[in-house]
Design a protein around this motif. Structure first.
Motif, PDB file in Angstrom:
ATOM      1  N   PRO A 156      52.881 -15.539  35.843  1.00 11.38           N
ATOM      2  CA  PRO A 156      51.436 -15.685  36.019  1.00 11.38           C
ATOM      3  C   PRO A 156      50.911 -17.028  35.504  1.00 11.38           C
ATOM      4  N   VAL A 157      49.720 -17.385  35.952  1.00 16.49           N
ATOM      5  CA  VAL A 157      49.057 -18.606  35.493  1.00 16.49           C
ATOM      6  C   VAL A 157      48.628 -18.412  34.043  1.00 16.49           C
ATOM      7  N   HIS A 158      48.931 -19.400  33.201  1.00 20.58           N
ATOM      8  CA  HIS A 158      48.483 -19.325  31.809  1.00 20.58           C
ATOM      9  C   HIS A 158      47.739 -20.598  31.433  1.00 20.58           C
ATOM     10  N   LEU A 159      47.280 -20.677  30.193  1.00 22.11           N
ATOM     11  CA  LEU A 159      46.437 -21.792  29.776  1.00 22.11           C
ATOM     12  C   LEU A 159      47.169 -23.126  29.818  1.00 22.11           C
ATOM     13  N   GLY A 160      48.497 -23.110  29.698  1.00 20.63           N
ATOM     14  CA  GLY A 160      49.242 -24.359  29.821  1.00 20.63           C
ATOM     15  C   GLY A 160      49.096 -24.966  31.203  1.00 20.63           C
ATOM     16  N   HIS A 161      49.097 -24.130  32.248  1.00 24.26           N
ATOM     17  CA  HIS A 161      48.869 -24.620  33.607  1.00 24.26           C
ATOM     18  C   HIS A 161      47.452 -25.175  33.743  1.00 24.26           C
TER      19      HIS A 161
END
Length: 735
Positions: A439-444
Motif C-alpha cells: 500500500p501507499v505510505h507516507l514515504g511515497h
C-alpha cells in the motif's frame, strides 16, 4: 438495553472470579487485577470517551491465563465474553470489553479503553505491591534464588526504571512519578541480597551493555553514541563494564574465529600479492573459492571462510584507499594545489565505480551512515552537516522546497547544472521510481511532494514503477492506487508520464542496449555480485539504468537535462548511468538524494541481519499507510521509537534527540506535520532544551496526520472522472 441503562455489578464480578484467580501463576492475580482497575479509574478523567465499566471489567480479566502463555489475551477475552453474556450484558458491552482486552496487549484494534488498560497494566508493574509480591516468593535454594532474582531485576526492576519513556498520557506520567518515588523508598529498605545497592543504575548499565554489544556487532559508532545515556554512570565504571563484556565474550570469539582466519589468511595474502588491482571481480572470486576449499579441509563451513575473506578484502580496500589518498596529497603539495573532496566544485571527481558502497554490498539502510556515505561517494552534501552548501543550493530557487531548507534533501550530484538548464527554459525531466510492493505510505507521499514541486517549476515528471508484485495485474492495481494518491496531493497526471517498467518496450530495449555496452566486470565491481548470484541479478540493474537514460532516446525527445530523485543508497546506479551516458550521446543525469522517512519501530531483517531503519512495506508496523484507520495511526505513533530520555526528569534536564534519522516522530514532523523550516527548527530546539516531551510531540503529530488524511480522503472524493480515467490509462487498466 441502551448504553445508559446498563450498569455492571463489578463487586459480583470480582467475587465470582476469586476462585479462578486463586490458581493464577501470579498467585495474587485478583488483587493485581483490582489494582489495575483502580489505576484505570484514576486515568479516566484524562481520557474523554472512555467507558468506566468497560475498563473495569477488562482490567479484572487482563491476567487470565499464564503469564508465559502467548494466547492469554485471546483466552482472557473469551472468558470475559462468556461471563458477561451469562450476566446478561448487552452485546455492545461485550464487544467493547473484548476490544479493550485485546487492544491492551497489542492484538486487534486500539481504542481509548484499550489504551487506558494498557497504561494501567504497565503502571501496576511499578507499584510497591507488585514488587513485594514478587520478592516474597524468592526460592530458598541458592541456584534457583539467583536465577529468580536475576529475572526480577531484568524483567521488573529494570523495566520499572525505563517505563516512563513508554507512557504517552500525561495522567499516566504523573502516576509514574508518584509511584516511582514510593518504590524508590521501598527498594532502599530491602535487603542487599534481594535488591542491589546500585539498583538505580540497572537501566543505565543495561543500556551501556546493549550499546557495547551493538558496537561489537559493527553498528555505526556515532549512532550508538548518540543513543547512550549522558552523565550518570562514571566514565571509569563505563570502561570497566565495557571491558567486562568484551572479556566475557573473548574466549568464545577466539574459539569461533581462530580456525576461520587460518583457513583464509594464506589464500587472501597470495591473491592480493598477485594482483595490483585488488577490486577485480576475478581476483575476489578466486579468493572466495580458495577460502572455501581450505575451509573444507579444516572441517569448516564455506560461509565461515567467506566471512573472514570478506573482512580481509574490506581491510585491503581501506589500505589501498589510504595509499591512493597519500599519493594524491603528495602530488597536491608538489604542485601547490588544494584538493577538497567535500567542495561542490569537485563534482567531476566521482567515487570510483569499482569500489562499491557498503549500502549495495550489505543492504544496510543509509540513515545511520548518511554523512559517511556523503563523503565516501563524494556527493555535494546538503544536510544539517553542510549548512553553507545547502544555502548556496537554495539560492537557485525563488521559494525553496521545505525539504531543502530543513536538510531532508541530503545531497546532490550536478543538480546545479539541471537548475541552470531549467532556469534557461530548456526541456528538463525529473525522474523517480516507486516499487509496487504494497500500500501507499507516507514515504511515497514525501517523494510525491518533491515531484509536485518540480512540476510547478516547469519540469516534466517521469515516474517509473518497478514490478515487484505477485502478478502483473496486481502491479497495475498498485500503480493505479499510487497515482490516485499523488493526484490527491496535487500532482497533475495530465502533465506527467508514468509507466510500469516491464510494460514499456523502450525501457526493456534500452536495458538490452545498455547491457551490450556494460562489461560484466563493471556490474560485479559496482554491485558486489558473486558467482552464486542469479542471472536476474545482472539484468535488474540494467533496468534501473534504462529507467534513468531511456528518456533521452530519440523517440522520447532526444538528449536533455534530467534529474534523478532517489535515496543516497541509489547513487551507485546514478554513477553507472553517468559513466555510460557519453557512449550513447546522452547528457549525464544529475541527482538529488532525499532522506528516507524513519521507520516508527526498530526491526532487524533476518535475511541480512541489518537493521531496517526506513519506512517500508516490508515492516508494516513501522509505516503509516493511507489505508490505515485513525485507530491504527494513533496506536502506531503512540508506540513510535523516539529520541527521548528514559524519564521525564531526564528529558527536562538533558533534552531529547530530535534528529529525524534517530527519532521517527521528528521524521513525521519534518516530512508532513511541521514542514515549515522555522517551525521545524523551533520544534527541534524545544526538544533539545527539554521543554517538549515525547507524549506532547506524538500527540501533535497524530492530530496533524489525522487532519492530513481526512483532507486526502475528501480530495479523493472530489477527483474529476477525467483524472481517474487518466490514472487508469497510465496504469494500463481498462474500465
Amino acid at each position: 438495553m441502551t448504553n445508559q441503562a446498563y450498569t455492571l455489578d463489578t463487586l459480583r464480578l470480582a467475587a465470582s472470579l476469586e476462585a479462578f484467580y486463586a490458581g493464577h501463576s501470579d498467585a495474587e492475580g485478583l488483587p493485581v487485577a483490582l489494582r489495575v482497575a483502580m489505576t484505570a479509574a484514576n486515568l479516566l478523567p484524562d481520557e474523554p470517551g472512555a467507558d468506566a465499566a468497560v475498563v473495569d471489567v477488562a482490567a479484572l480479566f487482563h491476567l487470565a491465563g499464564r503469564l508465559d502463555d502467548h494466547a492469554r489475551a485471546e483466552a482472557s477475552a473469551a472468558i470475559a465474553d462468556a461471563w458477561l453474556r451469562g450476566a446478561g450484558a448487552p452485546e455492545w458491552f461485550v464487544a467493547s470489553t473484548r476490544s479493550a482486552i485485546l487492544g491492551a496487549w497489542g492484538v486487534g484494534g486500539d481504542d481509548v479503553n484499550g489504551r487506558l488498560l494498557w497504561h494501567a497494566a504497565k503502571l501496576d508493574l511499578i507499584s510497591v505491591e507488585r514488587h513485594a509480591d514478587y520478592l516474597k516468593n524468592v526460592p530458598t535454594a541458592a541456584g534457583a534464588r539467583a536465577v529468580y532474582l536475576s529475572r526480577y531485576r531484568r524483567e521488573y526492576l529494570t523495566f520499572a526504571l525505563r517505563l516512563d519513556g513508554q507512557l504517552n498520557m500525561l495522567a499516566a506520567s504523573e502516576i509514574y512519578r508518584e509511584r516511582m518515588s514510593r518504590l524508590e523508598e521501598w527498594l532502599d529498605e530491602q535487603d542487599a541480597g534481594l535488591v542491589p545497592a546500585d539498583w538505580r543504575r540497572l537501566a543505565e548499565v543495561a543500556d551501556i551493555q546493549r550499546g557495547v554489544e551493538r558496537l561489537l556487532d559493527g553498528e555505526d559508532p556515532a549512532m550508538v553514541r548518540s543513543e547512550m545515556p549522558r552523565g550518570g554512570l562514571p566514565y571509569a565504571e563505563y570502561r570497566g563494564r565495557q571491558r567486562a563484556i568484551i572479556a566475557g565474550s573473548h574466549e568464545r570469539i577466539l574459539e569461533l574465529t581462530h580456525d576461520r582466519i587460518e583457513a583464509s589468511r594464506n589464500v587472501a595474502a597470495e591473491k592480493y600479492l598477485e594482483s595490483d588491482t585488488i577490486h577485480k571481480p576475478a581476483v575476489e572470486e578466486n579468493l572466495f573459492i580458495g577460502a572455501r576449499r581450505k575451509a573444507r579441509a579444516l572441517g569448516l563451513s564455506a560461509e565461515t571462510a567467506e566471512d573472514i575473506a570478506r573482512l580481509l578484502l574490506s581491510n585491503a580496500r581501506e589500505v589501498q584507499e589510504r595509499t591512493l589518498n597519500d599519493i594524491a596529497q603528495r602530488l597536491s603539495r608538489l604542485h601547490g594545489q588544494i584538493l577538497d573532496a567535500d567542495s561542490p566544485e569537485t563534482r567531476t571527481e566521482e567515487a570510483d565505480i569499482a569500489i562499491p558502497s557498503l549500502v549495495v554490498r550489505t543492504g544496510d539502510q543509509p540513515l545511520a551512515r548518511e554523512n559517511e556515505l556523503i563523503k565516501e561517494l563524494r556527493v555535494t552534501g546538503l544536510n544539517e552537516a553542510y549548512p553553507e552548501q545547502r544555502e548556496r543550493f537554495a539560492q537557485w530557487f525563488d521559494s525553496p522546497h521545505p525539504y531543502i531548507l530543513t536538510g531532508q534533501i541530503v545531497g546532490s550530484r550536478d543538480a546545479d547544472l539541471f537548475m541552470q538548464a531549467l532556469a534557461d527554459g530548456e526541456r528538463c525531466k525529473v525522474i523517480a521510481a516507486m516499487a509496487t510492493d504494497g500500500p501507499v505510505h507516507l514515504g511515497h507521499a514525501a517523494l510525491g511532494n518533491l515531484l509536485i514541486y518540480f512540476q510547478s517549476l516547469g519540469a516534466e515528471i517521469s515516474l517509473g514503477f518497478r514490478d515487484e508484485s505477485a502478478s502483473r495485474e496486481e502491479a497495475r492495481r498498485t500503480m493505479l492506487d499510487r497515482l490516485l494518491v499523488l493526484a490527491e496531493v496535487g500532482l497533475d497526471l495530465e502533465r506527467m508520464d508514468a509507466y510500469l517498467q516491464l510494460d514499456r518496450s523502450v525501457v526493456v530495449e534500452s536495458a538490452f542496449e545498455l547491457g551490450r555496452a556494460t562489461p560484466l566486470s563493471v556490474l560485479n565491481s559496482a554491485l558486489g555480485l558473486r558467482l552464486s548470484s542469479s542471472v536476474t541479478d545482472t539484468f535488474l540493474p540494467l533496468l534501473r539504468l534504462a529507467d534513468t537514460l531511456h528518456l533521452q532516446q530519440p523517440e522520447l525527445g532526444g538528449p536533455c537535462r534530467t534529474l534523478v530523485i532517489d535515496g543516497i543508497g541509489g547513487d551507485v546506479f546514478v554513477r553507472m548511468a553517468r559513466n555510460i551516458a557519453d557512449k550513447f550521446g546522452f547528457i549525464r543525469p544529475s541527482a538529488l538524494y532525499l532522506r528516507p522517512m524513519r521507520s516508527l519501530t526498530t526491526y532487524d531483517d533476518p535475511a541480512t541481519g541489518s537493521a531496517v531503519e526506513v519506512m517500508t512495506n516490508a515492516v508494516p508496523q513501522g509505516r503509516i499507510a493511507y489505508e490505515d484507520s485513525p485507530e491504527d495511526i494513533r496506536r502506531k505513533i503512540g508506540r513510535a521509537y523516539t529520541g527521548g530520555r528514559r524519564t521525564l526528569e531526564e528529558q527536562r534536564k538533558l533534552g531529547g534527540n530530535p534528529d529525524p534519522r534517530v527519532c521517527s516522530v521528528s521524521s513525521l514532523h519534518a516530512f508532513h506535520c511541521t514542514v515549515d523550516g522555522d517551525a521545524y527548527a523551533a520544534l527541534q530546539e524545544r526538544c533539545r532544551s527539554g521543554e517538549l516531551l515525547c507524549g506532547e510531540c506524538k500527540a501533535s503529530a497524530t492530530d496533524k496526520l489525522l487532519e492530513y488524511f481526512e483532507q486526502r480522503h475528501q480530495a479523493r472524493s472530489r477527483l474529476p472522472e477525467s483524472v481517474s480515467e487518466r490514472a487508469r490509462g497510465l496504469a494500463g487498466i481498462d474500465r
